[in-house]
Design a protein around this motif. Structure first.
Motif, mmCIF file in Angstrom:
data_model
loop_
_atom_site.group_PDB
_atom_site.id
_atom_site.type_symbol
_atom_site.label_atom_id
_atom_site.label_comp_id
_atom_site.label_asym_id
_atom_site.label_seq_id
_atom_site.Cartn_x
_atom_site.Cartn_y
_atom_site.Cartn_z
ATOM 1 N N PRO A 45 -56.118 11.244 -30.900
ATOM 2 C CA PRO A 45 -54.773 10.738 -30.388
ATOM 3 C C PRO A 45 -54.767 10.006 -29.132
ATOM 4 N N LEU A 46 -54.186 9.040 -28.635
ATOM 5 C CA LEU A 46 -54.402 8.075 -27.667
ATOM 6 C C LEU A 46 -54.263 9.191 -26.091
ATOM 7 N N SER A 59 -56.368 6.439 -20.807
ATOM 8 C CA SER A 59 -56.318 5.008 -21.420
ATOM 9 C C SER A 59 -55.735 4.283 -20.277
ATOM 10 N N PRO A 60 -55.942 2.877 -20.256
ATOM 11 C CA PRO A 60 -55.347 1.953 -19.521
ATOM 12 C C PRO A 60 -53.741 1.923 -19.371
ATOM 13 N N PRO A 61 -53.241 2.417 -18.294
ATOM 14 C CA PRO A 61 -51.681 2.062 -18.386
ATOM 15 C C PRO A 61 -51.093 0.862 -18.016
ATOM 16 N N ASN A 97 -45.296 1.306 -34.207
ATOM 17 C CA ASN A 97 -45.376 2.225 -35.657
ATOM 18 C C ASN A 97 -45.866 3.589 -35.264
ATOM 19 N N LYS A 98 -46.077 3.802 -34.073
ATOM 20 C CA LYS A 98 -46.824 5.087 -33.762
ATOM 21 C C LYS A 98 -48.034 5.288 -34.059
ATOM 22 N N LEU A 99 -48.932 4.071 -34.135
ATOM 23 C CA LEU A 99 -50.267 4.257 -34.317
ATOM 24 C C LEU A 99 -50.862 4.411 -33.138
ATOM 25 N N GLU A 100 -50.740 5.537 -32.281
ATOM 26 C CA GLU A 100 -51.298 5.865 -31.090
ATOM 27 C C GLU A 100 -52.644 6.520 -31.245
ATOM 28 N N TYR A 101 -53.601 6.032 -31.505
ATOM 29 C CA TYR A 101 -54.867 6.716 -31.580
ATOM 30 C C TYR A 101 -55.847 5.785 -31.237
ATOM 31 N N LEU A 102 -57.210 6.677 -30.788
ATOM 32 C CA LEU A 102 -58.192 5.661 -30.439
ATOM 33 C C LEU A 102 -59.468 5.863 -31.010
ATOM 34 N N VAL A 103 -60.632 5.398 -31.044
ATOM 35 C CA VAL A 103 -61.763 5.562 -31.637
ATOM 36 C C VAL A 103 -62.804 5.771 -30.549
ATOM 37 N N ALA A 156 -56.246 0.176 -30.707
ATOM 38 C CA ALA A 156 -55.494 -0.974 -31.152
ATOM 39 C C ALA A 156 -54.175 -0.604 -31.239
ATOM 40 N N LEU A 157 -53.110 -1.483 -30.330
ATOM 41 C CA LEU A 157 -51.818 -1.059 -30.103
ATOM 42 C C LEU A 157 -50.993 -1.981 -30.798
#
Length: 310
Positions: free
Chosen positions: A111-112, A117-119, A132-138, A148-149
């Motif tokens: 999860p992000l 992570s940069p604000p 679309n709530k794709l708040e994840y990071l690799v 990718a936001l």
């Protein structure tokens, strides 16, 4: 005897190759990597503190922009709504592991809010961001982070309507992080503006009133006194598709005026000419009302078509 020894050697070699980077009989999972990184602890400092070993060196964040759709342009409100993908890459030197210790697992998805992570802020934004709530990071084993936001943002934009409906507009999306000055965080471009334009045109989805034509990017620093902040501005150029306005507004207006001239110089009686002129005035007034609902409520330079019609 020699053949049996060769078979035994091959069996030992196969077993040894199958267990490189892991204990015999152990099956690695992503949970092992997460336990090693200790992200399940209650200590959330790793998610709020800038990840730098040397506080004198700024952290570099690479950004990438891809425009996906132009959702709406409101001339009256002087706003535009875009849907785009913002990709961020940075390095956290405090996060690393040896893939050979975890069955060659070299990256995990988290999860992000697990790590810092940069604000980021969008300077022209006038409404709440939607995603679309794709708040994840690799996270890779060497400390590389990639997020990718997807964002849907309504921004304020100075729309120039002098040549309506044959106008082109340029709206800016400025991304900055005002919590960290350039001594702590620097934003850089991952690709050139030409490459981002090409990718955006490839994945652009909408085919409505506005056509995406160009994407330009500038990097600069902004601030007051000795405190400067890194800013990247994406300039989105778009062109209005004018065919519907030509068919529904310009052609009927021209037809009314041509018909007016034909009746004025025709052999009709004076009473018929007066009645037809009244009909022409009513039709022109209706077109003026329609145009008034389309154009902004105020403008220093009103559109040429509106001036001619009134």
């Amino acid at each position: 005897m020699q053949e049996k020894m060769q078979r035994a050697f091959l069996a030992i070699l196969t077993l040894s190759l199958g267990t490189v980077g892991a204990a015999p009989g152990h099956v690695c999972t992503y949970y092992d990597v997460i336990k090693h990184l200790n992200v399940s602890s209650l200590d959330k400092l790793n998610a709020h503190v800038l990840p730098k070993r040397n506080w004198k060196e700024p952290l570099e964040v690479k950004t990438d922009f891809m425009l996906i759709a132009i959702l709406s342009v409101a001339e009256k409100l002087q706003t535009a709504t875009f849907y785009f993908m913002l990709n961020l890459e940075w390095t956290n030197t405090l996060v690393n592991w040896n893939p050979q210790d975890f069955c060659n697992i070299s990256k995990v998805v988290l999860p992000l809010d697990t790590y810092w992570s940069p604000p980021l802020f969008i300077l022209e934004e006038v409404s709440e961001q939607k995603s679309n709530k794709l708040e994840y990071l690799v996270v890779t084993h060497d400390g590389g982070f990639n997020a990718a936001l997807p964002l849907q943002v309504t921004i304020t934009c100075s729309l120039k309507i002098l040549r309506f409906p044959f106008d082109t507009q340029t709206c800016n999306v400025s991304v900055a992080s005002f919590l960290y000055p350039v001594t702590d965080l620097i934003m850089k471009l991952k690709r050139t503006s030409a490459e981002m334009k090409e990718i955006s045109q490839t994945y652009f989805l909408t085919d409505g009133e506005w056509k995406f034509t160009n994407l330009s990017v500038i990097e600069y620093e902004e601030g007051m006194d000795d405190t400067r902040f890194s800013v990247i501005t994406y300039m989105i150029s778009m062109e209005r598709q004018s065919i519907l306005y030509v068919l529904n507004l310009i052609l009927p207006t021209c037809a009314l005026y041509l018909l007016d001239m034909a009746v004025l110089f025709g052999p009709s009686s004076l009473e018929e000419k007066v009645n037809f002129q009244i009909a022409i005035i009513l039709g022109s007034s209706m077109l003026a009302v329609i145009l008034n609902n389309i154009l902004p409520t105020s403008s220093n330079k009103p559109p040429v078509i509106g001036t001619c019609l009134y």
